[in-house]
Design an enzyme around this catalytic site. Structure first.
Site, mmCIF file in Angstrom:
data_model
loop_
_atom_site.group_PDB
_atom_site.id
_atom_site.type_symbol
_atom_site.label_atom_id
_atom_site.label_comp_id
_atom_site.label_asym_id
_atom_site.label_seq_id
_atom_site.Cartn_x
_atom_site.Cartn_y
_atom_site.Cartn_z
ATOM 1 N N LYS A 102 41.132 -20.044 -29.000
ATOM 2 C CA LYS A 102 42.579 -19.913 -29.145
ATOM 3 C C LYS A 102 42.944 -19.890 -30.642
ATOM 4 O O LYS A 102 42.505 -20.762 -31.401
ATOM 5 C CB LYS A 102 43.266 -21.095 -28.444
ATOM 6 N N ASN A 117 52.444 -4.848 -20.519
ATOM 7 C CA ASN A 117 53.681 -4.103 -20.254
ATOM 8 C C ASN A 117 54.442 -4.809 -19.155
ATOM 9 O O ASN A 117 53.856 -5.474 -18.314
ATOM 10 C CB ASN A 117 53.324 -2.713 -19.721
#
Ligand code: C5P
Length: 416
Positions: free
Chosen positions: A301, A223
């Site tokens: 990844k 956020n």
């Protein structure tokens, strides 16, 4: 009709400068809102506005002279400075600011400013070069450190023909700053002996910042949260004497001195640390916790390319606030406070959140982009509880924090 200023007493100190004419308008605005205004004029101020015009607008005696025998009999300078609720210096000239910073007391205005035990708000006004001079900047930081509040100056065309910062804030802006001061001060102000250590012996638990929910070793869901409001709350809790535990997601802020810092990354970690820190007297959930995490985090990844777009399955994060608010009595803090960052229908959504989360109080704010709250230094909050809604004016986040913490201390006192 009652206003924030009804029955409040403002001592207005008018310094020397062309902006003194704007102080007349300020008096008019204050009187319109039912404030009592008493004025002191410096000798220099009398070169710009007359005692008669100030007396006519305030409907009070105007004070100018430190050594007036009748004044000392009627009301001495000590009494003058103590009987007001707030001192406002407008315009605050470079000279007056220098005297205040040095603690000089060689006329009625400076003596009164030195003798007061009340908050002081200054509205500086002067030539650009005088404002930008190192000496004025030095005095300004001394005054700020002493707790003097400052409004303006604004940029603009100056009476002397130059352009830049130095114009006194407009009367409506000064009025707003005065109203903001009083809007929060139904609660006693910090620094007052009665409230300074109102949370001594209490434990305050605060969550702050965002959480980072890893997607793979290099990417995460988060956020937008600077953590400023939560950190400011921790600072305010320490200032009130609380044992303060700050459970924080990743942010770029210094640890508030005196707070116990518990750094976390994810919502799950945040919940674990919070639960381990219970019981507490007050728990404040200012963190912007990510609602979702990736159901299974990739160990390596994730590569772009042949496999098409990654299929990210999300899982819901635990609601930390709701969990703590619903905890068994032995563990539930006496005061549980949530935050509601909304972009629309702020109050209605906050009321719904209060019920849904089971907390005692929601501090709601509008974080729509145009308000600039996210990452910014100022905030406008509404306190939503079972007993109603209290809306505060726009304030610095540190000031919001200070007032909130005093409010929480009061609620805690009232509960036990
Ligand atoms: O549901 P929403 O995220 O809007 O609620 C905001 C309030 O709930 C904030 O006080 C926030 O810190 C808290 N919260 C929490 N855990 C979550 C989500 C929100 O503690 N998973």
């Amino acid at each position: 009709m009652m206003t924030t200023l009804s029955g409040r007493s403002v001592l207005l100190i008018i310094g020397g400068g062309i902006a003194a004419y704007k102080s007349l308008e300020l008096i008019r605005l204050l009187k319109q809102r039912q404030a009592k205004v008493t004025a002191i004029m410096t000798k220099a101020a009398e070169q710009f506005v007359t005692q008669l015009s100030v007396a006519s607008l305030t409907a009070e005696k105007v004070y100018t002279d430190l050594f007036s025998l009748t004044d000392e009999v009627e009301m001495g300078h000590i009494e003058l400075s103590r009987s007001a609720d707030l001192l406002v210096v407008a315009p605050a000239s470079a000279d007056l600011m220098a005297k205040m910073a040095q603690g000089l007391a060689n006329d009625l205005a400076s003596t009164t400013l030195l003798a007061t035990d009340k908050k002081i708000l200054i509205a500086p006004a002067m030539n650009v070069r005088m404002w930008q001079h190192k000496a004025t900047m030095r005095n300004l930081s001394v005054l700020k450190a002493d707790g003097v509040r400052v409004i303006g100056p604004n940029d603009g065309e100056m009476a002397c023909g130059e352009y830049g910062p130095g114009r006194m804030a407009e009367p409506v802006e000064i009025l707003a700053a005065i109203e903001a001061h009083f809007a929060g001060s139904a609660l006693p102000l910090a620094g007052g002996a009665a409230t300074t250590r109102a949370l001594t012996g209490r434990k305050v638990l605060i969550t702050a910042g965002p959480t980072h929910e890893p997607i793979d070793p290099v990417r995460y869901i988060a956020n937008r949260s600077s953590g400023k409001q939560g950190y400011a709350l921790a600072e305010a809790a320490v200032a009130l004497g609380a044992e303060t535990v700050l459970v924080s997601g990743p942010v770029n802020l210094p640890i508030p001195p005196g707070a116990q810092m518990m750094p976390v990354e994810t919502a799950a970690e945040m919940l674990k640390v919070v639960e381990a820190e219970l019981p507490a007297d007050i728990a404040i959930f200012a963190a912007a916790v990510a609602d979702w995490r990736v159901a299974s985090t990739a160990d390596q990844k994730i590569k772009k390319g042949s496999g098409g777009l990654p299929d990210l399955k999300l899982a819901e994060n635990p609601d930390i606030l709701k969990t703590v608010a619903g905890a068994a009595k032995a563990k539930r803090p006496k005061l549980v406070v949530g935050f509601a960052a909304e972009t629309e229908n702020v109050i209605a959504n906050a009321k719904a959140k209060l019920a849904k989360k089971g907390c005692d109080l929601i501090v709601a704010n509008d974080v729509s982009a145009e308000k600039g709250v996210m990452g910014g230094d100022r905030n406008t909050v509404h306190l939503v509880s079972a007993s109603g809604v209290e809306s505060w004016p726009e304030l610095d986040k540190s000031e919001v924090a200070r007032r909130l913490m005093e409010d929480f201390a009061r609620r805690l006192g009232a509960k036990s």
